[in-house]
Design an enzyme around this catalytic site. Structure first.
Site, short mmCIF file in Angstrom:
data_model
loop_
_atom_site.label_atom_id
_atom_site.label_comp_id
_atom_site.label_asym_id
_atom_site.label_seq_id
_atom_site.Cartn_x
_atom_site.Cartn_y
_atom_site.Cartn_z
N PRO A 13 0.85 -1.19 0.00
CA PRO A 13 0.00 0.00 0.00
C PRO A 13 0.88 1.24 0.00
O PRO A 13 1.77 1.37 0.84
CB PRO A 13 -0.79 -0.12 1.31
N GLN A 66 -6.24 -1.40 3.09
CA GLN A 66 -5.50 -1.02 4.29
C GLN A 66 -6.21 0.13 4.99
O GLN A 66 -6.55 1.14 4.38
CB GLN A 66 -4.06 -0.61 3.98
N CYS A 96 3.30 3.11 8.88
CA CYS A 96 3.52 4.37 8.18
C CYS A 96 4.10 5.41 9.13
O CYS A 96 3.54 5.65 10.20
CB CYS A 96 2.21 4.88 7.58
N HIS A 167 8.00 -4.57 7.55
CA HIS A 167 8.98 -3.71 6.88
C HIS A 167 10.26 -3.78 7.69
O HIS A 167 10.27 -3.41 8.87
CB HIS A 167 8.46 -2.27 6.81
N ASN A 207 9.17 -6.91 3.75
CA ASN A 207 9.02 -5.71 2.93
C ASN A 207 10.20 -4.78 3.23
O ASN A 207 10.78 -4.85 4.30
CB ASN A 207 7.68 -5.04 3.26
N GLY A 208 10.53 -3.93 2.27
CA GLY A 208 11.58 -2.96 2.47
C GLY A 208 12.79 -3.22 1.60
O GLY A 208 13.49 -4.21 1.79
N GLY A 209 13.01 -2.37 0.61
CA GLY A 209 14.19 -2.47 -0.23
C GLY A 209 14.21 -3.65 -1.17
O GLY A 209 15.25 -3.98 -1.74
N GLY A 228 7.48 -2.71 -2.85
CA GLY A 228 6.96 -1.36 -2.75
C GLY A 228 7.31 -0.53 -3.95
O GLY A 228 6.79 -0.71 -5.05
#
Length: 331
Positions: A13, A66, A96, A167, A207-209, A228
């Site tokens: 999201p 979400q 977030c 994340h 998640n992340g990178g 993402g």
């Protein structure tokens, strides 16, 4: 509740990005990846223009909504009101780091109050006909993620959550912008991998990178991978062959095939009142690093503001695609 098997690969999201036009485009690229909406706050669902905020196209499925919030009663009410829209999953935002999210006391700041998050998800589960999930960080500010994250996951499991996307960065709520929080805190993949080993009964995604080509290796450690910004800026590289993870043939052999398949969808959206910019802005990276990519981006970016009718919008799209074909033939 049965875990959504499409969650092996998902698109994160992303505020101002993953609207229904973006999701429609991503669905053309992959029949299997799980797509997420932008975050919608619980008060907006309860008091705002609900039909506009939660509108989606049936062809988007599987798609998750979400929600942002921190009040169990509000979140339960929002979950119940969202149910008729037919989403495949309801996800609570606990990741977030934006200022406006913090001021509402939800998002990543909720990592500091796991008991409250547990009450929130339990209230949502009681009202939801579909799975309720959580997206979180490994911790915030001066927290020790080695202690915070396993405790958080344990509380989520006890509250009835079976699936969490992590994340793999801290969120530094003081001193970093939301953009910086997506890039500066170091990634800690090994910690997230250890969480999967510690919680084998939960479906955990990382998640992340995540860049194109990293999915298979990450899936040797995790149940799922969430992409993402790479899915937005390099959509073909990220999603063009995604369906092979499920053993399916990709829908197209090249990005030109995907662009052609988008045309009738774009035409329908334009005649439904959308402007070409609403759609094309999500497609600028389709030909990333391929012949004609710059012409594609420039034609769509510069011409969108002048295309006021559906006919003009389609003509602009066709012109951009013709330029890509010519560049590809000349390469």
């Amino acid at each position: 509740m049965q875990i959504n098997q499409h969650a092996m690969l998902s698109v994160a999201p992303m505020m101002d990005w993953t609207d229904r036009f973006c999701r429609g485009f991503h669905r053309v690229l992959s029949r299997r990846a799980l797509l997420y909406t932008e975050m919608v706050t619980a008060p907006a669902i309860i008091h705002g223009p609900r039909d506009r905020l939660l509108r989606r196209d049936g062809a988007e499925q599987p798609v998750a909504l979400q929600i942002g919030g921190s009040d169990p009663e509000e979140l339960a009410r929002a979950t119940a009101l969202a149910a008729p829209f037919g989403y495949d999953e309801i996800n609570l935002n606990v990741g977030c780091p934006s200022d406006r999210v913090q001021s509402g006391c939800f998002g990543a700041v909720l990592m500091k109050t796991p008991d409250l998050v547990a009450r929130c998800v339990a209230a949502m589960i009681a009202e939801s006909p579909v799975e309720v999930t959580v997206k979180c960080r490994i911790g915030v500010d001066d927290q020790d993620p080695e202690q915070v994250l396993p405790d958080f996951l344990s509380r989520m499991r006890d509250a009835g959550v079976s699936r969490v996307t992590i994340h793999a960065r801290m969120a530094w709520l003081e001193g970093l912008s939301p953009k910086d929080n997506r890039e500066i805190p170091p990634l800690n993949y090994p910690l997230v991998h250890r969480m999967k080993a510690a919680f084998p009964d939960m479906h955990l995604s990382i998640n992340g990178g995540i860049q194109p080509g990293m999915e298979a290796e990450q899936l040797t450690h995790m149940d799922g991978v969430m992409i993402g910004r790479a899915a937005y800026h390099q959509p073909w590289d990220s999603l063009g062959a995604a369906d092979t993870l499920w053993g399916d043939a990709p829908p197209f052999t090249d990005p030109t095939g995907a662009a052609l398949a988008m045309r009738p969808l774009i035409e329908a959206w334009l005649h439904d009142g959308a402007r070409i910019h609403n759609i094309s802005r999500h497609m600028l990276g389709l030909f990333h690093a391929r012949p004609g990519a710059r012409l594609w981006r420039r034609t769509l970016s510069e011409g969108a503001s002048k295309a006021h009718t559906p006919e003009q919008g389609l003509a602009l799209y066709d012109a951009a695609l013709d330029q890509v074909r010519e560049a590809s033939e000349a390469a």
